[in-house]
Enzyme design. Structure first.
Site, short mmCIF file in Angstrom:
data_model
loop_
_atom_site.label_atom_id
_atom_site.label_comp_id
_atom_site.label_asym_id
_atom_site.label_seq_id
_atom_site.Cartn_x
_atom_site.Cartn_y
_atom_site.Cartn_z
N LYS A 64 -17.40 132.77 43.03
CA LYS A 64 -17.68 131.48 43.69
C LYS A 64 -17.22 130.33 42.80
O LYS A 64 -16.63 129.36 43.28
CB LYS A 64 -19.19 131.37 44.00
CG LYS A 64 -19.59 132.25 45.16
CD LYS A 64 -21.08 132.42 45.32
CE LYS A 64 -21.34 133.45 46.42
NZ LYS A 64 -22.72 133.89 46.53
N GLN A 108 -28.24 132.29 43.85
CA GLN A 108 -27.76 133.65 44.12
C GLN A 108 -28.95 134.60 44.30
O GLN A 108 -29.85 134.64 43.46
CB GLN A 108 -26.87 134.13 42.95
CG GLN A 108 -26.25 135.47 43.16
CD GLN A 108 -25.23 135.49 44.31
OE1 GLN A 108 -24.42 134.60 44.45
NE2 GLN A 108 -25.31 136.51 45.15
N ASP A 131 -25.82 127.36 51.60
CA ASP A 131 -26.00 128.73 52.10
C ASP A 131 -26.59 128.71 53.52
O ASP A 131 -26.63 129.74 54.19
CB ASP A 131 -26.97 129.47 51.17
CG ASP A 131 -26.33 130.67 50.51
OD1 ASP A 131 -25.19 131.00 50.90
OD2 ASP A 131 -26.97 131.27 49.63
#
Ligand code: NAP
Length: 301
Positions: A64, A108, A131
């Site tokens: 990422k 994460q 997200d």
């Protein structure tokens, strides 16, 4: 050769190349980042928080960070030790929420046991929740309001639209009902005017339902669950699953070799949905940066 002894040809499905689609998407995002920098003096910033030493998570976070830099964004990675307390993470998120250089925040998953993921997710500013997992963004998706949409489901829709731009009236069957994939992908398919059926572990006779699908999305986490006789000839099959076999091979939830003889279009694993997730994360960061600066969100795709 007579018809009797001619070997019957089985049409093979067209492979939906997620790597190629994701590359195009990243190129488009890069151009939007350049416009934000040149015309508006805004450098989109993505902050990623990694807690602990899970090797798979470390790889995802590195990917990422690399992808953010490649499209010209600023990437901030906060790597915290396994024994980090919930309060420390909450403090970091509060700082990131307040930081004007940070337009997107991603924590994460999975988090270590001592941390309550739901508490962490709801602390992220919904405007920076790239997200799309904050309850406010989930509600916005349900209510058809603008918001940040979860990345993997968005990637699935982009892939199917490379095959057929207008999905109106198609019957979509989604296997899996997680907050991360199954539910949001179902909502996005409704937005596309599909008729949506969702199946899960308690659904009887899934094969029969799946066979009715023009579009079949599978997000379960069970290697090769979907067999050839679950699929309508010509269907679009999107395999979200990522499973590691005993031999260390990565496979999806769909029996690719068998199903690709029946489906019209199919995503491979790896190289299908996976690459789209990061590309859509970058797209969400651009969208977040635009909204935070009261600019029109560009269509990326
Ligand atoms: P999850 O939270 O474990 O949800 C799995 C879903 O599958 C649940 O709704 C479950 O039903 C259903 N299910 C389980 N066994 C089933 C069966 N035998 N028949 C029908 N449905 C069944 O998983 P997830 O987070 O959605 O992830 C699903 C898969 O996608 C995993 O392999 C994951 O690694 C992969 N994934 C890939 C990406 C990517 O970037 N490509 C991103 C996210 C996830 P119940 O609700 O009834 O338990």
């Amino acid at each position: 050769m007579t018809m009797a002894n001619k070997k019957q040809e089985v049409p093979a499905a067209q492979i939906i190349d997620g790597k190629a689609v994701a590359k195009k998407l990243r190129e488009s995002i890069k151009r939007h980042v350049e416009v934000l920098i040149e015309d508006h003096k805004i450098l989109p910033g993505l902050a990623v928080v990694l807690v602990g030493d899970d090797p798979a998570s470390a790889i995802y976070v590195n990917n990422k960070e690399k992808a953010a830099k490649e499209v010209g964004m600023r990437g901030f990675v906060h790597r915290l030790p396994q024994n980090t307390s919930q309060d420390e993470i909450l403090k970091l998120i509060a700082q990131l929420n307040a930081d004007k250089k940070v337009h997107g925040i991603l924590v994460q998953m999975p988090l270590p046991k001592q941390i309550d993921s739901a508490t962490i997710l709801k602390t992220i500013d919904p405007a920076k929740d790239v997200d799309g997992l904050h309850i406010e963004n989930m509600g916005r998706l349900m209510a058809d309001l603008p918001g940040l949409v979860p990345c993997t489901p968005m990637g699935c829709i982009v892939l199917m639209k490379t095959i057929q731009q207008n999905l109106t009236g198609l019957h979509a069957v989604v296997i899996g009902r997680s907050h991360l994939v199954g539910k949001p992908v179902g909502q996005l398919l409704l937005r596309e005017n599909c008729t949506v059926t969702t199946c899960h572990s308690r659904t009887p006779n899934i094969a029969h339902i799946a066979r009715e699908a023009d579009i079949l999305v599978v997000a379960v986490g069970k290697p090769k669950l979907v067999k050839a006789d679950w699929v309508k000839p010509g269907a679009i099959v999107i395999d979200v699953g990522i499973n590691r076999t005993d031999e260390g091979k990565i496979v999806g939830d769909v029996d690719f070799d068998a199903v690709s003889k029946v489906a019209g279009y199919i995503t491979p694993v790896p190289g299908g949905v996976g690459p789209m997730t990061i590309a859509c994360l970058l797209g969400n960061t651009v969208a977040a940066a635009c909204r935070q600066n009261e600019l029109t969100v560009p269509h990326i795709g």
